[in-house]
Design a protein around this motif. Structure first.
Motif, short mmCIF file in Angstrom:
data_model
loop_
_atom_site.label_atom_id
_atom_site.label_comp_id
_atom_site.label_asym_id
_atom_site.label_seq_id
_atom_site.Cartn_x
_atom_site.Cartn_y
_atom_site.Cartn_z
N GLY A 236 -19.21 22.05 52.17
CA GLY A 236 -20.44 21.38 53.32
C GLY A 236 -20.36 20.50 54.24
N TYR A 237 -20.81 20.41 54.84
CA TYR A 237 -21.52 20.49 56.02
C TYR A 237 -22.02 19.13 55.91
CZ TYR A 237 -23.16 21.27 60.45
OH TYR A 237 -23.27 20.90 62.16
N THR A 238 -21.08 17.75 57.31
CA THR A 238 -21.29 16.72 56.46
C THR A 238 -22.93 16.60 56.32
OG1 THR A 238 -21.61 14.42 57.57
CG2 THR A 238 -22.22 16.18 59.49
N ASN A 239 -22.85 15.13 55.06
CA ASN A 239 -24.15 15.14 55.03
C ASN A 239 -25.37 15.43 53.97
OD1 ASN A 239 -25.77 12.33 54.52
ND2 ASN A 239 -27.28 13.09 55.80
N ALA A 240 -24.60 16.49 52.92
CA ALA A 240 -24.33 17.70 52.64
C ALA A 240 -25.10 17.45 50.17
CB ALA A 240 -24.19 18.82 52.38
N GLY A 241 -24.32 16.25 50.34
CA GLY A 241 -24.88 15.57 49.19
C GLY A 241 -23.26 15.36 48.52
N LYS A 242 -22.17 15.65 49.06
CA LYS A 242 -21.00 15.90 48.57
C LYS A 242 -20.36 14.96 47.63
CE LYS A 242 -18.74 17.85 51.57
NZ LYS A 242 -19.45 17.26 53.03
N SER A 243 -20.46 13.67 47.93
CA SER A 243 -20.07 12.35 48.22
C SER A 243 -21.51 12.45 46.44
CB SER A 243 -20.09 11.53 48.29
OG SER A 243 -19.35 11.32 49.84
N SER A 244 -22.22 12.57 46.68
CA SER A 244 -23.24 11.97 45.59
C SER A 244 -23.15 12.76 44.00
CB SER A 244 -25.12 12.61 45.79
OG SER A 244 -25.02 11.51 46.90
N LEU A 245 -22.86 13.78 44.36
CA LEU A 245 -22.65 15.36 42.87
C LEU A 245 -21.76 14.49 42.94
CD1 LEU A 245 -23.22 17.47 41.78
CD2 LEU A 245 -22.04 19.05 43.17
N MET A 246 -19.83 14.50 43.77
CA MET A 246 -18.82 14.47 43.18
C MET A 246 -18.64 13.08 42.22
SD MET A 246 -15.81 14.17 43.78
CE MET A 246 -14.02 12.98 44.03
N ARG A 247 -19.23 11.89 42.79
CA ARG A 247 -20.22 10.65 41.84
C ARG A 247 -20.79 10.98 40.40
NH1 ARG A 247 -22.71 5.60 44.02
NH2 ARG A 247 -24.61 7.15 43.93
N ALA A 248 -21.58 11.93 40.47
CA ALA A 248 -22.22 12.21 38.75
C ALA A 248 -21.03 13.29 38.62
CB ALA A 248 -23.32 12.95 39.87
N LEU A 249 -20.08 13.83 38.71
CA LEU A 249 -19.32 14.75 38.11
C LEU A 249 -18.07 13.94 37.62
CD1 LEU A 249 -19.69 17.67 40.08
CD2 LEU A 249 -20.54 18.15 37.68
N THR A 250 -18.52 13.22 38.64
CA THR A 250 -16.81 12.85 38.11
C THR A 250 -16.90 10.85 36.64
OG1 THR A 250 -16.02 11.31 40.04
CG2 THR A 250 -15.14 13.84 39.65
N ASP A 251 -18.58 10.60 37.23
CA ASP A 251 -18.76 9.20 37.28
C ASP A 251 -17.52 8.17 37.19
OD1 ASP A 251 -19.85 7.56 35.40
OD2 ASP A 251 -18.63 7.55 33.51
N THR A 252 -17.49 8.10 38.64
CA THR A 252 -17.18 7.46 39.42
C THR A 252 -17.06 6.97 40.63
OG1 THR A 252 -15.96 9.34 40.46
CG2 THR A 252 -14.99 8.30 38.38
N GLU A 253 -17.02 5.57 40.97
CA GLU A 253 -17.53 4.89 42.13
C GLU A 253 -16.91 5.73 43.51
OE1 GLU A 253 -20.02 2.89 42.62
OE2 GLU A 253 -20.28 3.28 40.58
#
Length: 452
Positions: A236-253
């Motif tokens: 997705g586009y930069t700053n779309a929230g991918k990393s936030s979703l990644m952290r939520a789905l994988t329970d990692t920092e």
């Protein structure tokens, strides 16, 4: 010329857009808004923006003489020429809404000590504009390269960005040295120094490319080891929230920042809570328009995880008023990579920032999309289940008789396949499972070898 920002003073940036006949005002406004966010990410304060119509961005002075004179009155370092006090300087730091409002008006909040063009400028253009304005001038390419340089964390990303930085820097160094050669005329020492510097940079780029090629081969080896694993890529586009979703789905920092290009390196983690078979999630670099040419190759190489993924989670910031044009940019880049766009799920993220009417409108426009907030646990759980459901459709069912002498393959089965049923018999285990066709084929070959 070095690509570095000034640390000891606040950089107050005036943004400049050139509207050519083939570009609409809406496109100019969207690009300027994105440039403002890029400049903020670099640590600059945006004090305003100016736009001028031109037939081309290639003329030597870039802007007309009248516009340059107007801008010269808005630039400078003298405290006597600025209306902004040190106490007010912090107020120039704007959020996205305030930035959009500022760029939509002709108000300029004080004097600028940096001018940023929303296009790429040649070395001669940079020199001419800096001479006319008396301040440092950036183009969009330099801004993006500096952001990439600051945010790159792995060795691979750092090498890719450094190569792009040196390619950008080389002709500008040549341009600066040309004046010395003119002044020294018959003397050859300036030319000799120039040739030495150019050779050093050329050798440095060659060495970086060799190291990068070696690292990329190692990365390909690691990726090939995951070919049988079920993988999901966030794009997705930069700053779309991918990393936030990644952290939520994988329970990692995973690094999460409200900035453009907070993530440059592809990160791979396991979906949590764990599933059978295990599912890997990869977070990729965000997309952007007008990506500098020398960064395109490195940008594409970081998206190989997406090319090989079983499923794409196509994350969009639904609260961004320009998200439809961002979708078009992402589609274009994915198309260039020959990525199967039928293999995607559209996630309209940040719907918690929208009204109920806006959400209903999105539902009409994108009936197959999932409206979520990466910060809502229920939404994340829904995405987690949807991933399992979609990937299960890609798996095939099979039944194997595994002799006890080959029981070592059971660990492989439980980690990479979904076990439906196990029956224990006198000579071995009859197991019914579901897995990807590749994994089933490999298991078949393993059993042939162990029973030979």
């Amino acid at each position: 010329m070095s690509i570095a920002t000034t640390e000891h003073s606040v950089s107050r940036a005036l943004l400049i857009a050139i509207r050519t006949p083939c570009v609409s005002q809406q496109e100019v406004d969207e690009s300027l808004s994105e440039l403002g966010r890029l400049v903020n990410t670099l640590g600059f304060s945006v004090i305003g923006a100016k736009t001028q119509r031109q037939r081309s961005t290639k003329q030597l002075s870039v802007l007309g003489s009248g516009k340059l004179e107007e801008l010269a009155t808005l630039t400078g370092e003298s405290s006597a020429s600025t209306d902004v006090s040190p106490e007010d300087e912090a107020q120039i730091e704007l959020d996205q809404d305030e930035l959009s409002q500022l760029l939509a008006t002709s108000d300029i909040k004080g004097q600028a000590n940096v001018v940023v063009f929303d296009c790429e400028l040649s070395p001669n253009q940079l020199r001419n504009v800096e001479a006319a304005l008396g301040v440092e001038v950036y183009d969009r390419t330099r801004v993006i390269i500096e952001i990439f340089s600051k945010h790159a964390r792995t060795r691979t990303a750092k090498l890719q960005v450094e190569i792009a930085r040196l390619n950008y820097l080389t002709p500008r160094l040549r341009d600066e040295n040309s004046g010395d050669r003119e002044r020294q005329k018959g003397r050859s020492i300036s030319e000799t120094v120039f040739e030495i510097n150019r050779r050093r940079i050329r050798n440095q780029i060659a060495e970086l490319r060799r190291e990068l090629t070696k690292l990329q081969r190692e990365m390909e080896g690691r990726s090939s080891g995951r070919v049988e694993q079920l993988t999901v890529a966030l794009v997705g586009y930069t700053n779309a929230g991918k990393s936030s979703l990644m952290r939520a789905l994988t329970d990692t920092e995973v690094l999460v920042e409200d900035k453009l290009f907070a993530t440059l390196d592809t990160t791979v983690r396991t979906l949590q809570p764990p599933t059978q078979p295990r599912i890997l999630i990869s977070d990729t670099v965000g997309f952007i328009q007008k990506l500098p040419h020398d960064l395109v190759a490195s940008f594409h190489s970081t998206l190989e995880e997406a090319k090989n993924a079983d499923l794409l989670l196509y994350v969009v910031d639904a609260s961004d008023e320009n998200f439809t044009s961002q979708l078009a940019i992402v589609d274009h880049v994915l198309g260039q990579l020959n990525i199967d766009l039928d293999n995607k799920v559209l996630l309209l993220n940040k719907v918690d920032c929208l009204t109920e009417d806006q959400q209903l409108t999105l539902l009409e426009l994108y009936p197959d999309a999932l409206q979520i907030s990466a910060h809502d646990k229920a939404d994340v759980a829904f995405v987690h289940q949807e991933i399992q459901n979609l990937l299960e459709k890609k798996m095939c069912a099979a039944c194997f008789d595994i002799p006890y002498t080959a029981s070592g393959v059971m660990g492989e089965i439980h980690s990479k396949m979904q076990v439906i049923e196990e029956e224990y018999h006198e000579k071995g285990i009859r197991i019914t499972l579901k897995a990807s066709p590749i994994a089933l084929e490999r298991l078949h070959k393993m059993l042939q070898l162990t029973t030979f």
